[in-house]
Motif scaffolding. Structure first.
Motif, PDB file in Angstrom:
ATOM      1  N   ASP A 118      11.324  45.351  40.297  1.00 22.29           N
ATOM      2  CA  ASP A 118      10.463  46.483  40.604  1.00 22.29           C
ATOM      3  C   ASP A 118      10.612  46.879  42.068  1.00 22.29           C
ATOM      4  OD1 ASP A 118       7.477  47.343  41.634  1.00 22.29           O
ATOM      5  OD2 ASP A 118       7.945  48.127  39.655  1.00 22.29           O
ATOM      6  N   PRO A 119      10.860  48.164  42.372  1.00 17.36           N
ATOM      7  CA  PRO A 119      11.093  48.604  43.756  1.00 17.36           C
ATOM      8  C   PRO A 119       9.966  48.262  44.717  1.00 17.36           C
ATOM      9  CG  PRO A 119      11.740  50.322  42.219  1.00 17.36           C
ATOM     10  CD  PRO A 119      11.054  49.266  41.414  1.00 17.36           C
ATOM     11  N   ILE A 137      21.836  47.381  50.852  1.00 19.04           N
ATOM     12  CA  ILE A 137      21.200  47.112  49.560  1.00 19.04           C
ATOM     13  C   ILE A 137      20.900  48.411  48.823  1.00 19.04           C
ATOM     14  CG2 ILE A 137      19.135  46.163  48.448  1.00 19.04           C
ATOM     15  CD1 ILE A 137      19.028  44.112  50.766  1.00 19.04           C
ATOM     16  N   LEU A 138      20.325  49.379  49.532  1.00 21.45           N
ATOM     17  CA  LEU A 138      19.945  50.639  48.893  1.00 21.45           C
ATOM     18  C   LEU A 138      21.152  51.406  48.381  1.00 21.45           C
ATOM     19  CD1 LEU A 138      17.042  52.065  51.097  1.00 21.45           C
ATOM     20  CD2 LEU A 138      16.963  50.479  49.176  1.00 21.45           C
ATOM     21  N   SER A 139      22.290  51.239  49.023  1.00 21.72           N
ATOM     22  CA  SER A 139      23.480  51.972  48.602  1.00 21.72           C
ATOM     23  C   SER A 139      23.978  51.519  47.238  1.00 21.72           C
ATOM     24  CB  SER A 139      24.599  51.813  49.640  1.00 21.72           C
ATOM     25  OG  SER A 139      25.051  50.468  49.693  1.00 21.72           O
ATOM     26  N   TYR A 140      23.531  50.346  46.777  1.00 24.13           N
ATOM     27  CA  TYR A 140      23.952  49.832  45.474  1.00 24.13           C
ATOM     28  C   TYR A 140      22.874  49.990  44.395  1.00 24.13           C
ATOM     29  CZ  TYR A 140      28.232  47.760  47.301  1.00 24.13           C
ATOM     30  OH  TYR A 140      29.473  47.587  47.841  1.00 24.13           O
ATOM     31  N   LEU A 141      21.695  50.495  44.781  1.00 27.27           N
ATOM     32  CA  LEU A 141      20.626  50.711  43.814  1.00 27.27           C
ATOM     33  C   LEU A 141      20.724  52.114  43.231  1.00 27.27           C
ATOM     34  CD1 LEU A 141      17.558  49.087  45.618  1.00 27.27           C
ATOM     35  CD2 LEU A 141      19.187  48.027  44.068  1.00 27.27           C
ATOM     36  N   PRO A 143      19.466  55.933  42.572  1.00 26.26           N
ATOM     37  CA  PRO A 143      18.793  56.871  43.476  1.00 26.26           C
ATOM     38  C   PRO A 143      17.271  56.792  43.385  1.00 26.26           C
ATOM     39  CG  PRO A 143      20.658  57.937  42.425  1.00 26.26           C
ATOM     40  CD  PRO A 143      20.505  56.601  41.760  1.00 26.26           C
ATOM     41  N   ALA A 144      16.750  56.603  42.174  1.00 26.53           N
ATOM     42  CA  ALA A 144      15.294  56.539  41.986  1.00 26.53           C
ATOM     43  C   ALA A 144      14.702  55.322  42.691  1.00 26.53           C
ATOM     44  CB  ALA A 144      14.958  56.505  40.493  1.00 26.53           C
ATOM     45  N   GLN A 145      15.379  54.160  42.539  1.00 29.97           N
ATOM     46  CA  GLN A 145      14.894  52.950  43.203  1.00 29.97           C
ATOM     47  C   GLN A 145      14.964  53.093  44.717  1.00 29.97           C
ATOM     48  OE1 GLN A 145      17.604  50.243  41.084  1.00 29.97           O
ATOM     49  NE2 GLN A 145      15.822  49.087  40.399  1.00 29.97           N
ATOM     50  N   SER A 146      16.098  53.581  45.203  1.00 28.76           N
ATOM     51  CA  SER A 146      16.278  53.738  46.646  1.00 28.76           C
ATOM     52  C   SER A 146      15.259  54.711  47.221  1.00 28.76           C
ATOM     53  CB  SER A 146      17.697  54.239  46.957  1.00 28.76           C
ATOM     54  OG  SER A 146      18.654  53.284  46.554  1.00 28.76           O
ATOM     55  N   SER A 151      11.080  55.751  50.994  1.00 26.52           N
ATOM     56  CA  SER A 151       9.875  56.529  51.283  1.00 26.52           C
ATOM     57  C   SER A 151       8.715  55.640  51.712  1.00 26.52           C
ATOM     58  CB  SER A 151       9.462  57.358  50.059  1.00 26.52           C
ATOM     59  OG  SER A 151       9.123  56.509  48.977  1.00 26.52           O
ATOM     60  N   ALA A 152       8.798  54.347  51.365  1.00 23.09           N
ATOM     61  CA  ALA A 152       7.729  53.417  51.730  1.00 23.09           C
ATOM     62  C   ALA A 152       7.983  52.717  53.063  1.00 23.09           C
ATOM     63  CB  ALA A 152       7.564  52.369  50.627  1.00 23.09           C
ATOM     64  N   LEU A 153       9.168  52.908  53.639  1.00 19.45           N
ATOM     65  CA  LEU A 153       9.463  52.315  54.939  1.00 19.45           C
ATOM     66  C   LEU A 153       8.686  53.036  56.034  1.00 19.45           C
ATOM     67  CD1 LEU A 153      13.359  51.938  54.682  1.00 19.45           C
ATOM     68  CD2 LEU A 153      11.662  50.105  54.509  1.00 19.45           C
ATOM     69  N   ALA A 154       8.540  52.381  57.171  1.00 11.95           N
ATOM     70  CA  ALA A 154       7.891  53.014  58.320  1.00 11.95           C
ATOM     71  C   ALA A 154       8.678  54.268  58.691  1.00 11.95           C
ATOM     72  CB  ALA A 154       7.852  52.042  59.496  1.00 11.95           C
ATOM     73  N   PRO A 155       7.975  55.344  59.063  1.00  9.83           N
ATOM     74  CA  PRO A 155       8.639  56.616  59.365  1.00  9.83           C
ATOM     75  C   PRO A 155       9.793  56.490  60.350  1.00  9.83           C
ATOM     76  CG  PRO A 155       6.266  56.921  59.299  1.00  9.83           C
ATOM     77  CD  PRO A 155       6.509  55.449  59.199  1.00  9.83           C
ATOM     78  N   ASP A 156       9.649  55.611  61.359  1.00  8.73           N
ATOM     79  CA  ASP A 156      10.704  55.499  62.360  1.00  8.73           C
ATOM     80  C   ASP A 156      11.943  54.800  61.818  1.00  8.73           C
ATOM     81  OD1 ASP A 156       9.238  53.124  62.127  1.00  8.73           O
ATOM     82  OD2 ASP A 156       9.904  52.435  64.096  1.00  8.73           O
ATOM     83  N   ARG A 157      11.839  54.173  60.644  1.00 11.66           N
ATOM     84  CA  ARG A 157      12.988  53.473  60.071  1.00 11.66           C
ATOM     85  C   ARG A 157      13.656  54.283  58.951  1.00 11.66           C
ATOM     86  NH1 ARG A 157      12.349  47.309  58.879  1.00 11.66           N
ATOM     87  NH2 ARG A 157      14.340  47.251  59.939  1.00 11.66           N
TER      88      ARG A 157
END
Length: 338
Positions: A118-119, A137-141, A143-146, A151-157
């Protein structure tokens, strides 16, 4: 699964057919070498498998035999050696097909295990990693999971990670394997926990409660050999024909009002004495004698017919429970209310 002849089966469906054909004992041995999510997926597929035609059985066994031979030849002398021997045995086209399937199955995309997580839970494990690691990691997930994770990461990241994904070209296989190893270790406890938390048992129970009795028995026999505790958990949530002993007399009488007498005679033909007594004690003496005479004079009955008749009665019981005409206590809880 109910496939007509000539209709193509998926890999999971072929595996399910093979396990059913091999039987509970051999299937349980195979299950010992599988991961929890693979066992769950196969169990669900087996539960969905309703008919296996002779042609389907032969095709799956033949393909399995060919793949086993190919794996043996590859281990002995490599791809070319295997291809040469397979061509002599099955012809050039079949050899190419088998080798193609085998080599394709060996090519596992990185972070395969992560795509089943689960993302929102995965986020807890990677949000504090270096942006480059997160980008990898995200490049292998999917698009929906990534999208959910970024979107849940801190804005500056967010922008930093997105930029790194966009600029990513090639990554050393050694680095990918190392990141995979660390992340899989972190997720190990989560994956094991998910197997019970996300409702896997409930999903299996729901399917087993609707399939034919033969399939249900096969699945449970396999589970009892391989995972007795899990099988016990599943059985506590299920209602099978023999569980009619859990009903009180008034509940049994209500069920019998909707049961066809011919189905009842056939169902009781394959049940134990305790179940038979529980039924006969809730019939009128005249009807009990008539059912017993029917059982005596019908002679030998196919197990398939017995299972179908028992399943009809179980379906009636489940229907009455759904409509709240009877309430069945599951897992040794409160008494049954009727």
């Amino acid at each position: 699964m109910s496939k007509e002849s000539g209709e193509k089966l998926t890999g999971v469906q072929k595996a399910a057919v093979l396990l059913i054909v091999l039987g509970p004992e051999k299937s349980a041995t195979i299950f010992k070498h599988l991961k929890d999510d693979e066992i769950e997926e196969l169990t669900l597929e087996i539960a969905n498998t309703r008919t296996i035609t002779p042609q389907m059985k032969e095709e799956v066994i033949e393909e399995f035999y060919q793949v086993c031979l190919a794996q043996q030849y590859i281990a002995e002398g490599g791809i070319n050696y295997a291809k040469e021997l397979l061509e002599k045995s099955f012809g050039e086209d079949k050899a190419k097909d088998v080798i193609g399937k085998l080599t394709a199955s060996l090519q596992v995309k990185p972070f395969e295990f992560v795509r089943k997580t689960d993302p929102s839970q995965l986020l807890n494990f990677i949000q504090d990693e270096h942006p480059q690691t997160i980008a990898l990691i995200l490049s292998y997930l999917s698009p929906a999971q990534s999208a959910l994770i970024i979107s849940a990461l801190a804005p500056d990241r967010q922008a930093d990670v997105a930029k790194r994904i966009a600029m990513m070209d090639r990554t050393s296989p050694d680095i990918i394997k190392e990141v995979e190893k660390v992340l899989e270790s972190k997720l190990a406890s989560l994956v094991n926990q998910d197997y019970t938390i996300i409702g896997g048992v409930d999903a299996v129970v729901e399917i087993l409660n609707t399939v034919d009795r033969g399939t249900e028995k096969h699945i449970m026999e396999t589970m009892e050999i391989e995972e007795p505790e899990l099988a016990d958990e599943i059985r506590k949530k299920m209602f099978v024909f023999e569980d009619i002993l859990l009903l009180d007399d008034r509940a049994i009488q209500r069920v019998l009002r909707d049961v066809d007498n011919s189905d009842l005679a056939i169902a009781l033909k394959g049940s134990n004495e305790e179940v038979q007594n529980a039924i006969f004690n809730n019939l009128s003496k005249r009807l009990a004698v008539m059912i017993k005479e029917d059982m005596e004079f019908m002679g030998p009955v196919r197990m398939k017919d017995v299972e179908e008749a028992q399943q009809k009665i179980v379906n009636i019981i489940r229907k009455l429970e759904d409509s709240a005409e009877i309430v069945i206590s599951r897992g040794g809880g409160d008494e049954i209310i009727v």
